[in-house]
Design a protein around this motif. Structure first.
Motif, short mmCIF file in Angstrom:
data_model
loop_
_atom_site.label_atom_id
_atom_site.label_comp_id
_atom_site.label_asym_id
_atom_site.label_seq_id
_atom_site.Cartn_x
_atom_site.Cartn_y
_atom_site.Cartn_z
N LEU A 1 0.82 -1.21 0.00
CA LEU A 1 0.00 0.00 0.00
C LEU A 1 0.85 1.27 0.00
N TRP B 1 -5.07 4.38 4.86
CA TRP B 1 -5.05 2.94 4.68
C TRP B 1 -4.77 2.38 6.07
N PHE C 1 -9.61 1.00 3.43
CA PHE C 1 -9.35 2.26 2.75
C PHE C 1 -10.44 3.22 3.20
#
Length: 186
Positions: free
Chosen positions: A21, A90, A114
């Motif tokens: 991420l 995140w 998210f």
């Protein structure tokens, strides 16, 4: 302010999910409307800045964002730095114990969320060049549902990339209107 959160389980370690991420420049591979992401400053940590180049319909737009905080391997916070009031995160949590529906070969798991909060009304209409006779308000009305659709697409494709295989992905979606009507399953 509009709010959206998309959560799913992915069967990799929290550290692996977090590193994936944090690689913002790869995000264009997982979306429909994002053409490219360029790092304009930094190495992914707080203060790092990115240019996200979006294309949709007859419009193109470059969003500028900044990483505001990073807490490995659990949290990445960011904000948009121009044209619209938007920020998000995140979040990565260990998935213990693994649920019954986990793949038989799964050794670890993470719950990934998210989150995004944005004020569509704060958008600067001078930032986008619109075709004649197209109102900025009409564009905003069409973009709102695309944000949700795109968030779901990104999370599904990220799971596929992280796990290295295609599978049905359960998404829990929360928005300012409450949970999705089908219990979050997508």
């Amino acid at each position: 302010m509009d709010e959206l959160a998309v959560t799913t389980d992915v069967y990799v370690s929290p550290a692996e999910a977090f590193e994936f991420l944090l690689d913002f420049e790869s995000y264009a591979e997982y979306t429909k409307y994002l053409d490219r992401v360029s790092c304009t400053h930094g190495d992914g940590g707080p203060g790092s800045r990115y240019a996200f180049r979006f294309s949709w319909w007859k419009l193109t737009y470059t969003a500028r964002s900044e990483v505001t905080d990073v807490e490995p391997p659990t949290r990445i916070d960011w904000r948009v730095t121009k044209d619209v009031d938007a920020h998000g995160s995140w979040l990565v949590e260990p998935l213990e114990p693994l649920p019954a529906e986990a793949p038989a070969d799964a050794e670890e798991g993470s719950r990934v969320t998210f989150e995004v909060r944005f004020d569509a009304e704060s958008a600067d209409e001078s930032a986008v060049s619109l075709p004649r006779f197209v109102s900025f308000g009409r564009v905003l009305d069409r973009v709102r549902p695309l944000v949700r659709e795109e968030a779901e697409r990104v999370v599904r494709r990220a799971v596929r990339e992280l796990e290295g295989r295609e599978r049905e992905v359960r998404l829990d979606v929360r928005s300012e209107d409450g949970p999705s009507g089908d219990g979050g399953t997508r």
